[in-house]
Design a protein around this motif. Sequence first.
Motif, PDB file in Angstrom:
ATOM      1  N   ASP A 128       0.831  -1.214   0.000  1.00 12.16           N
ATOM      2  CA  ASP A 128       0.000   0.000   0.000  1.00 12.16           C
ATOM      3  C   ASP A 128       0.866   1.265   0.000  1.00 12.16           C
ATOM      4  OD1 ASP A 128      -2.408   1.269  -0.206  1.00 12.16           O
ATOM      5  OD2 ASP A 128      -3.199   0.607   1.735  1.00 12.16           O
ATOM      6  N   GLY A 359      -4.223  -5.726   3.667  1.00 15.45           N
ATOM      7  CA  GLY A 359      -5.080  -5.007   2.733  1.00 15.45           C
ATOM      8  C   GLY A 359      -4.402  -3.774   2.154  1.00 15.45           C
ATOM      9  N   ALA A 361      -6.031  -0.641   1.578  1.00 19.13           N
ATOM     10  CA  ALA A 361      -7.177   0.268   1.685  1.00 19.13           C
ATOM     11  C   ALA A 361      -6.880   1.653   1.119  1.00 19.13           C
ATOM     12  CB  ALA A 361      -7.603   0.378   3.149  1.00 19.13           C
ATOM     13  N   VAL A 362      -5.655   2.149   1.325  1.00 18.25           N
ATOM     14  CA  VAL A 362      -5.344   3.507   0.849  1.00 18.25           C
ATOM     15  C   VAL A 362      -5.350   3.541  -0.683  1.00 18.25           C
ATOM     16  CG1 VAL A 362      -3.681   5.408   0.892  1.00 18.25           C
ATOM     17  CG2 VAL A 362      -3.986   3.974   2.924  1.00 18.25           C
ATOM     18  N   GLU A 364      -6.987   1.673  -2.678  1.00 18.90           N
ATOM     19  CA  GLU A 364      -8.369   1.544  -3.160  1.00 18.90           C
ATOM     20  C   GLU A 364      -9.137   2.853  -2.998  1.00 18.90           C
ATOM     21  OE1 GLU A 364      -9.950  -2.031  -1.299  1.00 18.90           O
ATOM     22  OE2 GLU A 364      -8.247  -3.180  -2.081  1.00 18.90           O
ATOM     23  N   GLN A 365      -8.912   3.531  -1.870  1.00 18.75           N
ATOM     24  CA  GLN A 365      -9.605   4.801  -1.642  1.00 18.75           C
ATOM     25  C   GLN A 365      -9.096   5.876  -2.615  1.00 18.75           C
ATOM     26  OE1 GLN A 365      -9.178   6.336   2.342  1.00 18.75           O
ATOM     27  NE2 GLN A 365     -10.173   8.270   1.799  1.00 18.75           N
TER      28      GLN A 365
END
Length: 396
Positions: A128, A359, A361-362, A364-365
Motif C-alpha cells: 500500500d 489489505g 485500503a489507501v 483503493e480509496q
Amino acid sequence: MPSDGASLLSRQRPARRSQVSESPPPIPLLDLGRQRRHLNGAVEAGIARVLEHGSFIMGPEVFELEARLSAYAGAGHTVSCASGTDALVMALMAVGLRPGDGVLLPSFTFAATAGAVGLLGGVPVFVDIEPETFLLDVARLEGAQREAARRSITCRAVIAVDLFGAPCDYEALATWAQGRQLQVIADAAQSFGASAPSGRVGTLAPLTTTSFFPAKPLGCYGDGGAIFTNDERMAEILRSIRIHGKGRDKYDNVRIGLNGRLDTIQASVLLAKLDVFDEEIASRQRLAERYDRHLHPSVVRPSARAGFSSAWAQYTVRIPQRDRVASGLAAVGVSSAVYYPAPLHLQGAFKTFPRDPAGLAVSEQMASEVLSLPIHPYLTNREQDRVMTELNRLVA
Ligand SMILES: *Cc1c(COP(=O)(O)O)cnc(C)c1O
C-alpha cells in the motif's frame, strides 16, 4: 519564458470576438504545441542535423544526451533506452531477477511498474501507499514480504515509484532493504527533475529508471527512457543488455538482451528540450504553489516531504465527489484526468499476485478520489484561475 505565457498566446491564437456568447477555449491537461513554439525552431533544427548525418541508431546525439543527463542529475552513468518500460525491464535484468522471484512494489502506479516484473517471469508483490504523498508506505513492506514468503516466493527487489513527480523516502527504504538482500530500484518515470535533500532524482537509489514519453516532465516526440546509476559495472551490464547482450560488439553475445536503444532523433529532441527544462520545472512549481494557495479548503492538496521538491508531472488533488466534479469541469471545457482509476492488485492482469494481507485500503480509496489538474509549464495564470474558479464552484 514569460512568467504567464502571455506573449506565446497572443502569437498563436488570433482573437475572434464576432460572437458575443462565445465560450472561452478549452484548457487541455498538456499543451505540447505551446512548448514547441517556445523552443522556436530548436527541435526542428536538431532533427534536421540527424537527417543530415544519418546516424539514426546510436548517433552522436545519444551520447551527448547521456552526458548531459548525467551532469544534470549528478549521476555517474546514464544509459538511455527505448522507453520507461524497457528501463524497468533492463534494470530488473541487470540485478539478476529470475523467474519466480518476488518484487515488492506499490499497487497505486502505472501498469508498467508491475508489468516489467511479470514480463520477466517475476512475481509482483503489492504494497500500500501513504495517503498524504501517494508514495510507497515503507512500514507496510514487511507484511507483504512475509506473505510472499508464506507462498514460497523470495523477494529480490523493491521498486519504489515517484508517483506524480515527488521522490520517495529512499533513505528509509535503503535502511529497510539493507540486510534483507533486496535491490532497490527507483521508478522515476514521473519525477526526473525533482530532488531530495541528498541530491537529484537519478542519484537517490542504486538504479533509477525514467521515461521520456511525451507527457512526462521531460518528454520526447515518441518513446524513450533512461537508467541512472553510479555503479560502473552495472552501467556496463545495462549497455550490454540494451544491445542484444553484446560483449565486444553485437555479434559477440555474452548474455540475453534486447533491442532497447533510444533513437538518435528522439535524443536530439530531448537535447533541445533540456535547454528549457529548468524553467519548465520552475513554472510547474509556481503553478503548484498557486493551486495550494487558492483551491477551496475542502480540496485535499498533494503534500511533499520537507526538503523534497517535485517535478510536478501531475498536480493531483483528492475530492470525495470526484466523478461529479470531473464531469462538471469537462462541461465547461476544463480537462482533468484520473490517475489511476483502479489499483493494480484489482486489475485482471495482476489480481492473482500476492499482496500485503493487511489489505491495500489507501490504494483503493485513492483510486476513487484522485483528480489531476492542468499544470503544464505553458499554462497561463488566467487559464489556471479559470480552472480554480470552476473547481471551487463545483466543490463549494
Ligand atoms: C510512464 C510510466 C512508465 C512507463 O514508461 P513508458 O515510457 O511509457 O514505457 C513506468 N512507470 C510509471 C510510474 C510511469 O508513469
